[in-house]
Write a protein that holds these residues in place. Structure first.
Motif, mmCIF file in Angstrom:
data_model
loop_
_atom_site.group_PDB
_atom_site.id
_atom_site.type_symbol
_atom_site.label_atom_id
_atom_site.label_comp_id
_atom_site.label_asym_id
_atom_site.label_seq_id
_atom_site.Cartn_x
_atom_site.Cartn_y
_atom_site.Cartn_z
ATOM 1 N N GLU A 108 6.236 -13.993 1.578
ATOM 2 C CA GLU A 108 7.036 -12.846 2.039
ATOM 3 C C GLU A 108 6.879 -11.656 1.106
ATOM 4 N N LYS A 109 7.069 -11.954 -0.189
ATOM 5 C CA LYS A 109 7.007 -10.905 -1.196
ATOM 6 C C LYS A 109 5.605 -10.280 -1.239
ATOM 7 N N LYS A 110 4.598 -11.124 -0.978
ATOM 8 C CA LYS A 110 3.219 -10.661 -0.969
ATOM 9 C C LYS A 110 3.071 -9.448 -0.046
ATOM 10 N N VAL A 111 3.543 -9.622 1.188
ATOM 11 C CA VAL A 111 3.421 -8.555 2.189
ATOM 12 C C VAL A 111 4.208 -7.327 1.750
ATOM 13 N N GLU A 112 5.428 -7.563 1.260
ATOM 14 C CA GLU A 112 6.265 -6.442 0.809
ATOM 15 C C GLU A 112 5.586 -5.623 -0.286
ATOM 16 N N VAL A 113 5.064 -6.350 -1.292
ATOM 17 C CA VAL A 113 4.423 -5.660 -2.406
ATOM 18 C C VAL A 113 3.233 -4.842 -1.917
ATOM 19 N N LEU A 114 2.418 -5.477 -1.075
ATOM 20 C CA LEU A 114 1.235 -4.776 -0.554
ATOM 21 C C LEU A 114 1.632 -3.491 0.170
ATOM 22 N N SER A 115 2.726 -3.562 0.920
ATOM 23 C CA SER A 115 3.131 -2.381 1.703
ATOM 24 C C SER A 115 3.655 -1.269 0.805
ATOM 25 N N HIS A 116 4.038 -1.596 -0.417
ATOM 26 C CA HIS A 116 4.553 -0.567 -1.321
ATOM 27 C C HIS A 116 3.486 0.096 -2.186
ATOM 28 N N ILE A 117 2.241 -0.390 -2.088
ATOM 29 C CA ILE A 117 1.186 0.240 -2.902
ATOM 30 C C ILE A 117 0.809 1.571 -2.274
ATOM 31 N N GLU A 118 0.949 2.651 -3.051
ATOM 32 C CA GLU A 118 0.728 3.979 -2.475
ATOM 33 C C GLU A 118 -0.744 4.307 -2.280
ATOM 34 N N ASP A 119 -1.556 3.883 -3.226
ATOM 35 C CA ASP A 119 -2.990 4.156 -3.144
ATOM 36 C C ASP A 119 -3.600 3.229 -2.082
ATOM 37 N N ILE A 120 -3.840 3.785 -0.901
ATOM 38 C CA ILE A 120 -4.291 2.977 0.242
ATOM 39 C C ILE A 120 -5.591 2.247 -0.058
ATOM 40 N N GLU A 121 -6.500 2.926 -0.741
ATOM 41 C CA GLU A 121 -7.789 2.314 -1.036
ATOM 42 C C GLU A 121 -7.606 1.093 -1.940
ATOM 43 N N HIS A 122 -6.740 1.260 -2.946
ATOM 44 C CA HIS A 122 -6.441 0.155 -3.865
ATOM 45 C C HIS A 122 -5.864 -1.028 -3.086
ATOM 46 N N ALA A 123 -4.909 -0.722 -2.192
ATOM 47 C CA ALA A 123 -4.284 -1.783 -1.393
ATOM 48 C C ALA A 123 -5.316 -2.502 -0.543
ATOM 49 N N SER A 124 -6.229 -1.741 0.049
ATOM 50 C CA SER A 124 -7.198 -2.376 0.935
ATOM 51 C C SER A 124 -8.204 -3.191 0.124
#
Lengths: 449, 449
Positions: A108-124
């Motif tokens: 659950e937390k995994k998805v939440e954390v990913l959604s909070h990363i502002e740098d889209i490229e970093h997240a992807s």
């Protein structure tokens, strides 16, 4: 900058936390490497560790987090919101470290954390890395790298590198790609520094470059990097497009683990444990071999029971010797083969050639050991028939164990089974039991048991 | 660029050498890495290997030479004059590799080769490196590095680096020094790329830098590089002046050797050998443990002989079991401690804490194993007195071996003796003999032996 953690230093930090002298602690620890601060946090009680961790900010705390062991990492992350984890920690980490941290979070937390990363490229990048199994090249690689196009000139190259360097912490190698991102080669910093500004990259880059596919096994990665002395290895997809790079420091751990695994198997420890694990984990890792050894011992007792040893009771005195020598020789033989397979230096000898050579070693060792046991037992005053039987049996057992110890790992390897199993419980035990059987068969022959 | 040496390929090369198709060979091998060419030369007969080696020139042949094993290296150097070695090979190598090659030459040739090196600075670097023992930081380092003065501006820095780069093959890190060459820190390529041309280096360099003294032990170098994930480590003299740098690829070998040594000790191999060594070397490496095992076996026989086992002959059936279990438990316990010491993760527990924990593990393993042996031997039909004695003895032996196996390596380490000895022959054998003694003492107690 060297540092050794002492009990005194630990106590000093605890006292300072108790007295809330946080600024003092920060100044004192600012001299330390993040690895050492992480070690300090691991040694402290959980509550103190958390307080210490929270003294640091952003980049530093992110780097400390990477170095923490699983237990302490879980503890410090527990109190942080998904947003804090994403913005304060993940955003400050390279993609590989970030992915490792996120992979360990509850889903659950995994998805939440990913959604909070502002740098889209970093997240992807992170999401991409999360898709690779841990023990593959993809699981080891980071996405941050410097790449230049072979059509560029040196001047443009330097300008573009400057842009890319903002995203990349450490520059290891400059990769050269074509318009489709296909890896063509590498460009040495030396060439870049020494070439006139208008030179085209395609005229100065080095075409000889090793790469691995993202789904390659991590042990293969380790072998290539070790064999060819590589500091960094590019990772490509099936179309040979550059998608990441693996640095040697991450691979050193793989190499160490490999060596440790073999060592563990030779020592009768069935899973990766270390001295700091708890009693149950340690017992679980050790019990399997002991149980196999136990079964072997019972079988050994049955084997001895078959024979009528009462009339030659002295023969029983030497059963531990025969069993131990058989075991020792077998483990030695298997260990040499296992090491040879692991470091790829068995050369191209065939199985038969290996066995003949091992027979030579066994004969030499056997003659010396059997001769000695003959002489010593005679001197001690055992009947000649016993000395003779023990001596001949020892020779037979040494030869058998050497051939068995060589044969089994080579055959296991041929069938893609980990050859290090041959240094472990199962084979050693079989070796012991068969050794006893040989011993008493020879005893029967000479002494009419 | 991946390559696997096959028998077919080897034969193909031999045939081409026989037909003198040298140009064809050169084209075919130009695709290969020097490491692979070296492997090929090692596998060929000496005469063919020499012919192959001589096909390559200067830089390539120098790099192949570095990768060759001692035997093949001696063979190819034998036919070359000191002048050829100096000018064609040594001049094309980094100082560390050059020093390694020269160190192995006979002492006369050593002096001759050194006198033929035209680049005086290179020659003096090599002489300097030759003065350090092999297993020290000085023995691992190379002199080639990039250094800049903290008083320079970025523009001058880049200009000077360009000059230095002509001498240096690979740029790993830029070192920052003062006017006296004292190491101040490092400058990241990233900072250099991103800073305006007039910025002074002293304002942008990183002061946190690890370094080692030239006389530091190579294992210490390996530990620092591994712990702090370093790719390259600067070496300084006693005045903290920068004199060289060590790269991780050279240290990986040290790490591997360390792991191998421990593995060998655990497997009863007394010196570093591999499967390709000859029969006498292999025997010599294995015989010492076998001899100690032999003495242990004889002592074991004597111990059994003390007791009057004829009336409880079944007790003798279980001597291999007791000896094997004692040995197994002892090796497991010692291996966990040895690994913990080697990877510095024993934490800060005291000897007493370790022993208490080990006692816990031993009790758990002991109860399970003893319980099982009690049940199984009863089911098989051994007399209850035998089942009981074997079961109690096994418990005692497991506890004794676990404590002994934990205690010995910790004590050895305290007195600066290699703790891995505790996994080796001497201690294991003592363990075996004492185990048998405990077994029969308990037997005497319960069965009036």
């Amino acid at each position: 900058m060297k540092f050794e953690l002492t009990k005194e230093f630990l106590q000093e930090i605890i006292d300072k936390i108790d007295r809330q002298e946080f600024e003092l602690i920060k100044t004192e620890l600012s001299e330390l490497h993040n690895v050492d601060i992480a070690e300090l946090i691991e040694e402290l009680d959980e509550e103190y560790g958390k307080i210490l961790f929270e003294l640091f900010e952003d980049e530093t705390s992110a780097e400390i987090l990477v170095e923490l062991d699983e237990e302490s990492r879980e503890a410090v992350l527990e109190d942080l919101s998904s947003q804090e984890i994403a913005e304060d920690l993940i955003e400050n980490l390279d993609s590989d470290d970030a992915a490792d941290i996120i992979a360990d979070l509850p889903s659950e937390k995994k998805v939440e954390v990913l959604s909070h990363i502002e740098d889209i490229e970093h997240a992807s990048d992170i999401v991409d890395l999360l898709s690779y199994p841990e023990n593959t090249a993809g699981g080891l690689m980071a996405k941050e790298l410097i790449k230049v196009n072979d059509e560029w000139a040196v001047l443009r190259c330097v300008r573009e590198m400057r842009k890319q360097a903002e995203e990349v912490d450490k520059v290891y190698t400059i990769y050269v790609v074509d318009d489709d991102d296909v890896l063509l080669g590498t460009l040495s910093l030396k060439k870049l520094l020494l070439s006139p500004e208008k030179t085209f990259i395609k005229n100065i880059y080095n075409e000889k470059v090793f790469s691995v596919k993202a789904n390659s096994d991590d042990e293969e990665v380790a072998n290539i990097m070790e064999k060819y002395d590589l500091i960094v290895l590019p990772v490509v997809d099936d179309l040979n497009r550059l998608i990441g790079r693996i640095t040697i420091d991450d691979v050193v751990d793989v190499m160490k683990e490999e060596a440790m695994e073999d060592y563990n198997k030779a020592s009768g420890i069935s899973e990766q444990v270390d001295a700091s694990d708890n009693i149950v984990t340690l017992t679980r890792a050790r019990l399997p071999w002991l149980l196999i050894g136990l079964m072997g011992g019972i079988m050994g007792a049955e084997v001895i029971g078959i024979f009528d040893i009462e009339n030659n009771i002295e023969l029983a005195f030497f059963t531990p010797l025969i069993a131990a020598m058989g075991g020792n020789v077998g483990v030695q033989s298997a260990a040499i083969i296992v090491q040879g397979l692991a470091s790829n230096n068995l050369g191209m000898d065939s199985l038969a050639q290996r066995l003949i050579k091992e027979l030579g070693v066994a004969l030499l060792n056997g003659i010396i050991c059997s001769g000695l046991i003959m002489i010593i037992t005679s001197l001690i005053g055992y009947p000649n028939s016993i000395s003779f039987t023990v001596s001949i049996s020892l020779m037979a057992v040494i030869i058998f164990a050497a051939l068995f110890g060589t044969f089994i790992p080579l055959v296991l390897d041929k069938y893609k089974i980990d050859p290090a199993l041959a240094t472990g419980p199962f084979i050693t035990t079989i070796n012991d039991v068969l050794g006893l059987f040989i011993y008493f068969m020879i005893g029967k022959l000479f002494l009419n048991l």
